[in-house]
Design a protein around this motif. Structure first.
Motif, PDB file in Angstrom:
ATOM      1  N   LEU A 197     -12.033 -24.692   8.122  1.00 40.24           N
ATOM      2  CA  LEU A 197     -12.259 -25.552   6.969  1.00 40.24           C
ATOM      3  C   LEU A 197     -11.466 -26.850   7.085  1.00 40.24           C
ATOM      4  O   LEU A 197     -11.814 -27.865   6.474  1.00 40.24           O
ATOM      5  N   GLN A 198     -10.406 -26.817   7.880  1.00 46.31           N
ATOM      6  CA  GLN A 198      -9.588 -28.013   8.079  1.00 46.31           C
ATOM      7  C   GLN A 198     -10.222 -28.918   9.143  1.00 46.31           C
ATOM      8  O   GLN A 198     -11.083 -28.492   9.910  1.00 46.31           O
ATOM      9  N   ALA A 199      -9.770 -30.174   9.184  1.00 44.32           N
ATOM     10  CA  ALA A 199     -10.258 -31.111  10.207  1.00 44.32           C
ATOM     11  C   ALA A 199      -9.819 -30.625  11.587  1.00 44.32           C
ATOM     12  O   ALA A 199      -8.725 -30.081  11.754  1.00 44.32           O
ATOM     13  N   GLY A 200     -10.681 -30.805  12.571  1.00 44.70           N
ATOM     14  CA  GLY A 200     -10.396 -30.343  13.923  1.00 44.70           C
ATOM     15  C   GLY A 200      -9.988 -31.468  14.850  1.00 44.70           C
ATOM     16  O   GLY A 200      -9.655 -32.576  14.410  1.00 44.70           O
ATOM     17  N   HIS A 201     -10.051 -31.192  16.133  1.00 46.10           N
ATOM     18  CA  HIS A 201      -9.678 -32.190  17.137  1.00 46.10           C
ATOM     19  C   HIS A 201     -10.689 -33.334  17.109  1.00 46.10           C
ATOM     20  O   HIS A 201     -11.899 -33.103  17.039  1.00 46.10           O
ATOM     21  N   PRO A 202     -10.228 -34.575  17.165  1.00 42.33           N
ATOM     22  CA  PRO A 202     -11.163 -35.707  17.077  1.00 42.33           C
ATOM     23  C   PRO A 202     -12.192 -35.758  18.200  1.00 42.33           C
ATOM     24  O   PRO A 202     -13.267 -36.323  18.023  1.00 42.33           O
ATOM     25  N   GLU A 229      -7.032 -45.261  22.325  1.00 44.80           N
ATOM     26  CA  GLU A 229      -6.534 -46.429  21.600  1.00 44.80           C
ATOM     27  C   GLU A 229      -7.569 -46.922  20.590  1.00 44.80           C
ATOM     28  O   GLU A 229      -7.249 -47.177  19.422  1.00 44.80           O
ATOM     29  N   VAL A 230      -8.813 -47.041  21.029  1.00 42.77           N
ATOM     30  CA  VAL A 230      -9.863 -47.584  20.163  1.00 42.77           C
ATOM     31  C   VAL A 230     -10.258 -46.610  19.063  1.00 42.77           C
ATOM     32  O   VAL A 230     -10.530 -46.998  17.924  1.00 42.77           O
ATOM     33  N   PHE A 231     -10.260 -45.318  19.390  1.00 41.54           N
ATOM     34  CA  PHE A 231     -10.741 -44.316  18.439  1.00 41.54           C
ATOM     35  C   PHE A 231      -9.627 -43.403  17.929  1.00 41.54           C
ATOM     36  O   PHE A 231      -9.830 -42.210  17.728  1.00 41.54           O
ATOM     37  N   SER A 232      -8.464 -43.985  17.709  1.00 37.26           N
ATOM     38  CA  SER A 232      -7.346 -43.188  17.200  1.00 37.26           C
ATOM     39  C   SER A 232      -7.633 -42.644  15.805  1.00 37.26           C
ATOM     40  O   SER A 232      -7.088 -41.623  15.398  1.00 37.26           O
ATOM     41  N   TYR A 233      -8.510 -43.324  15.069  1.00 38.29           N
ATOM     42  CA  TYR A 233      -8.867 -42.905  13.701  1.00 38.29           C
ATOM     43  C   TYR A 233     -10.035 -41.921  13.666  1.00 38.29           C
ATOM     44  O   TYR A 233     -10.354 -41.367  12.618  1.00 38.29           O
ATOM     45  N   TYR A 234     -10.692 -41.738  14.787  1.00 40.35           N
ATOM     46  CA  TYR A 234     -11.996 -41.056  14.843  1.00 40.35           C
ATOM     47  C   TYR A 234     -11.904 -39.575  14.465  1.00 40.35           C
ATOM     48  O   TYR A 234     -10.933 -38.891  14.817  1.00 40.35           O
ATOM     49  N   SER A 235     -12.892 -39.083  13.760  1.00 36.04           N
ATOM     50  CA  SER A 235     -13.036 -37.652  13.470  1.00 36.04           C
ATOM     51  C   SER A 235     -14.365 -37.188  14.040  1.00 36.04           C
ATOM     52  O   SER A 235     -15.374 -37.895  13.944  1.00 36.04           O
ATOM     53  N   ALA A 236     -14.375 -36.005  14.634  1.00 42.63           N
ATOM     54  CA  ALA A 236     -15.608 -35.468  15.224  1.00 42.63           C
ATOM     55  C   ALA A 236     -16.686 -35.370  14.157  1.00 42.63           C
ATOM     56  O   ALA A 236     -16.428 -34.950  13.027  1.00 42.63           O
ATOM     57  N   THR A 237     -17.903 -35.758  14.504  1.00 48.49           N
ATOM     58  CA  THR A 237     -19.004 -35.798  13.532  1.00 48.49           C
ATOM     59  C   THR A 237     -19.828 -34.524  13.499  1.00 48.49           C
ATOM     60  O   THR A 237     -20.778 -34.427  12.729  1.00 48.49           O
ATOM     61  N   VAL A 238     -19.486 -33.548  14.345  1.00 45.94           N
ATOM     62  CA  VAL A 238     -20.197 -32.265  14.339  1.00 45.94           C
ATOM     63  C   VAL A 238     -19.330 -31.243  13.609  1.00 45.94           C
ATOM     64  O   VAL A 238     -18.147 -31.084  13.940  1.00 45.94           O
ATOM     65  N   PRO A 239     -19.861 -30.535  12.609  1.00 47.83           N
ATOM     66  CA  PRO A 239     -19.054 -29.548  11.878  1.00 47.83           C
ATOM     67  C   PRO A 239     -18.394 -28.537  12.820  1.00 47.83           C
ATOM     68  O   PRO A 239     -19.001 -28.103  13.797  1.00 47.83           O
ATOM     69  N   ARG A 240     -17.161 -28.171  12.513  1.00 50.40           N
ATOM     70  CA  ARG A 240     -16.416 -27.252  13.371  1.00 50.40           C
ATOM     71  C   ARG A 240     -17.114 -25.898  13.483  1.00 50.40           C
ATOM     72  O   ARG A 240     -17.099 -25.259  14.537  1.00 50.40           O
TER      73      ARG A 240
END
Length: 468
Positions: free
Chosen positions: A140-145, A330-341
């Motif tokens: 349920l928590q955010a995963g690896h980017p 560096e460019v995607f340090s903010y990124y979160s994976a867009t596929v549900p865990r």
């Protein structure tokens, strides 16, 4: 304060507190109650309207929360000054009949359709049931980017066993489709870096991203014409070498070597290899991936599970050269994976237990039967039709010797309840073909309907009484 304007209907479906709240709100908005006016006490208003004090308290509470009134402790409620909002006339919401619904066709020859009957629903359901369990509450928590490690490990293992690609999970990025991953790749390079694209060809890069950057490069029977690429200003090239879309051409060994040499000549040159349907090949040996041949870390590999499992799964991935990883992070340090865990772990478990390999083997047999049936029907009944790009994948290229234009033939097909895409849809710049040419996808047509569907299509094309 005159309370005669307050009227409540105890037989109305709306709760009494809501009716009271709406009455007072409207009076405040229309300035029927002046700013600064003290509202009646809860007891006074409840006695006047013959309702409970709780009902009045709920109505006042809502007005207070929305800023229409203010509360002064031990004194009472007072009307607040509110900014006037511009009046906007409401537009009636569209009814179901007004909303565009996708048209249904008797036979859909789209190249992105898959066989529905061969999907292992029972097995997939079991893995879905297992993953949606309290034991997986950490998901349920955010995963690896870059995506779940379990799935990236399985992808790395699969690529080594099936495509001869050696990579680590650290190099893999999971995304919800090539449409999302390709623009991400472009952000790793200068904004003005030119990108060469196959013409005709498929590109999931939004046109807005490449309008001033794209360089169309011709495709022939041996794939992209590297001689043209070498004369261009491109620093990036996006190709589908194992089964060029839409022509079906396979990049020859000579051009593979030539292409890798082109990339190695300058430090900023990279090849984006889209290996979208390499699993399905019907003639000859499997074509090795460019990444498996790359010694200079100049190939960015990408693929998807859209053809091998299902388009609606929305799982794709890319393999970055180690040299690009620092830039990516560096460019995607903010990124979160867009596929549900949950989806990622479901797929990882499906792969780790060997079901993905079994499913692929089963689907290869199904698509081969469809492919062979398709070729047989055209050879037997329509020998004048020119077929190409039939060595792999789930579509062929169909050239129709006909006096009518491609547009007219497509209109005839639609009129007969058939959907088929013309090759012009995938051209960056206009190209001329001797005959009207179409992309005929057979993945979504049941095996026992292949012959019937082809007859229906050819009848639509050649029917002299067809009206446009």
């Amino acid at each position: 304060m005159d309370l005669l304007f307050l009227t409540l209907d105890k037989y109305d479906d709306k709760p009494l507190y809501e009716q009271l709240y709406l009455n007072l709100k409207q009076a405040i908005i229309q300035k029927n109650i002046a700013v600064g006016t003290k509202l009646p006490s809860k007891r006074t208003l409840s006695d006047f309207l013959n309702i409970s004090q709780t009902t009045v308290e709920l109505a006042y509470g809502q007005l207070l929360a929305e800023g229409y009134i203010m509360s002064k402790p031990r004194i009472g409620y007072f009307v607040e000054e509110i900014d006037e909002l511009p009046y906007v006339e409401k537009v009636a919401a569209p009814t179901v009949a007004q909303i565009d619904a996708p048209r249904s066709y008797q036979y859909d020859f789209s190249p992105n359709k898959i066989d529905e009957e061969g999907f292992p629903f029972q097995i997939w359901r079991k893995y879905a049931k297992d993953i949606f369990d309290e034991s997986s509450k950490n998901l349920l928590q955010a995963g690896h980017p870059q995506g779940e490690l379990a799935l990236r490990l399985e992808i790395a293992r699969y690529l080594y066993e099936s495509r001869g690609i050696q990579c680590s999970p650290e190099q893999i990025v999971i995304g919800s489709g090539t449409e999302q991953l390709l623009p991400m790749i472009l952000r790793l390079f200068d904004e003005d870096a030119k990108i060469a694209l196959e013409n005709p060809g498929y590109s999931a890069i939004p046109k807005a991203h490449i309008q001033s950057r794209a360089i169309p490069i011709s495709v022939d029977v041996d794939g992209i014409v590297v001689d043209e690429l070498e004369k261009s200003e491109a620093h990036l090239v996006y190709i589908t070498p194992s089964h060029q879309f839409p022509t079906g051409a396979v990049l020859s060994a000579t051009r593979r070597t030539q292409l890798l040499k082109w990339a190695a000549q300058m430090p900023a040159r990279y090849i984006i290899e889209d290996d979208y349907d390499s699993e399905f090949r019907y003639i000859g040996k499997p074509i090795p991936a460019l990444l498996g041949l790359d010694q200079g870390e100049r190939v960015i590999y990408m693929s998807t599970f859209s053809k091998s499992i299902m388009p609606s799964l929305r799982v794709a991935y890319l393999v970055l050269p180690l040299s690009l990883l620092p830039k990516y992070k560096e460019v995607f340090s903010y990124y979160s994976a867009t596929v549900p865990r949950f989806d990622q772990h479901l797929l990882a478990n499906f792969m780790s237990d060997g079901h993905f390999s079994k499913h692929l083997n089963r689907m290869r047999k199904i698509y081969r039967k469809k492919h062979d049936k398709l070729i047989s029907v055209f050879s037997k009944y329509y020998p004048e039709v020119i077929i190409s790009g039939d060595s792999a994948g789930m579509h062929i290229l169909l050239s129709i010797p006909h006096h009518r234009s491609e547009k007219e033939l497509q209109a005839c097909a639609v009129q007969s309840g058939l959907y088929i895409q013309p090759i012009t849809r995938y051209m960056l710049t206009p190209l001329s073909y001797q005959h009207p040419t179409f992309i005929l996808g057979f993945g979504g047509i049941p095996l026992d309907k292949i012959e019937t569907s082809i007859h229906a299509l050819m009848q639509a094309f050649y029917e002299t009484n067809s009206t446009l």
